[in-house]
Design an enzyme around this catalytic site. Structure first.
Site, short mmCIF file in Angstrom:
data_model
loop_
_atom_site.label_atom_id
_atom_site.label_comp_id
_atom_site.label_asym_id
_atom_site.label_seq_id
_atom_site.Cartn_x
_atom_site.Cartn_y
_atom_site.Cartn_z
N ASP A 9 0.81 -1.05 -0.13
CA ASP A 9 -0.09 -0.21 -0.24
C ASP A 9 1.03 1.13 0.00
O ASP A 9 2.18 1.36 0.37
CB ASP A 9 -0.81 -0.07 1.20
CG ASP A 9 -1.59 1.10 1.41
OD1 ASP A 9 -2.39 1.76 0.53
OD2 ASP A 9 -1.71 1.70 2.53
N CYS A 10 0.48 2.41 -0.36
CA CYS A 10 1.19 3.56 -0.57
C CYS A 10 1.03 4.53 0.83
O CYS A 10 1.73 4.66 1.81
CB CYS A 10 0.98 4.57 -1.66
SG CYS A 10 1.72 5.83 -1.96
N ASP A 11 -0.29 5.03 0.90
CA ASP A 11 -0.59 6.22 1.94
C ASP A 11 -0.54 5.53 3.28
O ASP A 11 -1.49 4.41 3.64
CB ASP A 11 -1.87 6.87 1.64
CG ASP A 11 -1.94 7.31 0.31
OD1 ASP A 11 -1.05 8.51 0.33
OD2 ASP A 11 -2.87 7.45 -0.40
N ASP A 169 -1.51 -0.50 5.89
CA ASP A 169 -1.49 -0.21 7.29
C ASP A 169 -2.96 0.00 7.58
O ASP A 169 -3.52 0.33 8.64
CB ASP A 169 -0.90 1.25 7.44
CG ASP A 169 -1.67 2.49 6.77
OD1 ASP A 169 -2.29 3.29 7.27
OD2 ASP A 169 -1.90 2.24 5.30
#
Length: 232
Positions: A9-11, A169
Site C-alpha cells: 500500500d502507499c498512503d 496499514d
C-alpha cells in the site's frame, strides 16, 4: 519456489501522506457543506476511496450536486499534490525495509489515483524502487476493500494470489488482501484503536518488515515443497 510478490500500500504504509490528505479533505468537504474534520478520516475512513467517503457524508448531511463535488475534488487534489510534492515524508523504516527486500518482486497497490501515487513516491525518493509497477483503483476500476485490485495487480505481475504478500496499514486494505487469498502483513500503527484481523500478521513498525517477510517467505516455500517435489 520463486520469491513471493510484495504488494505495498502507499498512503500510511510507505509515505506519511494521511495527515495531509485528511486536512485537505476537511477543507474541501466543508466547502460544499459536508461537515468533516481531519480526525474523521484518521478514525473512521482511513484508506477508503474518496467518493465512498463523500457518499457516506451525504447520507448523513444531505446531497450535494455533482458539479460542486467535481469542482471541489479537483481543487482538493490540486492542493494536495502541491503539498505532497513539498511536505511529504516516508513512514519511518519504509525506505530501509524496501532496500533490504530489494531482491523480492514488488509493486504498489493503492486506492488513490495514479498521479497521486507517482507524486508521493517521487517526493520521497521511492519512485526508483517501483518504476512503473503502480496499480491504482482508478486504473483497475476497483477499490479496496474489494479484493479485485490486489488480484488485478498480481495478475499483471504474473503471480497467483497464494504467492503474494500484501503490506497495508489500513483495515480496508488488510481485509481486501485477505479476501484475495494473499498473505497479509498489517502495519498497525494505532494498536490502541485498531485490531488486526484474524489471519493477518501484525507489525507496529516498518523496521520489523524485512524479518517478517523473510520468515513468511520461508514458510510459504516449505509449504510448497511437496507440490513441487511431486512434479506438479
Amino acid at each position: 519456489m520463486p520469491l513471493p510478490l510484495l504488494l505495498f500500500d502507499c498512503d500510511g504504509t510507505l509515505v506519511d501522506s494521511e495527515p495531509l490528505l485528511a486536512e485537505e479533505m476537511s477543507t474541501g468537504l466543508n466547502s460544499v457543506g459536508l461537515p468533516f474534520v481531519p480526525s474523521d478520516y484518521m478514525g473512521e475512513f482511513r484508506g477508503s476511496r474518496f467518493r465512498n467517503i463523500v457518499a457516506q457524508l451525504q447520507l448523513r448531511h444531505g446531497d450535494v450536486c455533482n458539479d460542486q463535488l467535481n469542482s471541489m475534488e479537483a481543487a482538493m487534489r490540486a492542493s494536495l499534490a502541491e503539498r505532497l510534492a513539498n511536505e511529504l515524508t516516508t513512514i519511518p523504516g519504509a525506505k530501509e525495509a524496501i532496500e533490504q527486500l530489494s531482491a523480492y518482486p514488488s509493486a504498489v497497490v493503492s486506492n488513490g489515483p495514479e498521479g497521486k501515487i507517482r507524486t508521493a513516491l517521487k517526493a520521497t525518493g521511492l519512485d526508483g524502487y517501483f518504476a512503473e509497477r503502480l496499480f491504482s483503483g482508478y486504473t483497475a476500476n476497483c477499490w479496496k476493500p474489494e479484493p479485485c485490485l490486489h488480484l488485478y495487480a498480481a495478475s499483471i505481475m504474473g503471480f497467483n494470489a497464494a504467492n503474494c504478500i500484501a503490506i497495508d496499514d489500513a483495515l480496508v486494505g488488510v481485509r481486501a488482501a485477505l479476501e484475495a487469498g494473499m498473505k497479509v502483513i498489517h502495519l498497525n500503527r494505532f494498536p490502541d484503536a485498531e485490531t488486526t484481523p484474524e489471519n493477518a500478521i501484525m507489525i507496529s513498525s516498518m523496521f520489523q518488515l524485512p524479518a517478517v517477510v523473510r520468515q513468511l517467505s520461508q514458510e510459504m516455500s516449505q509449504a510448497a515443497e511437496p507440490y513441487y517435489s511431486e512434479g506438479k
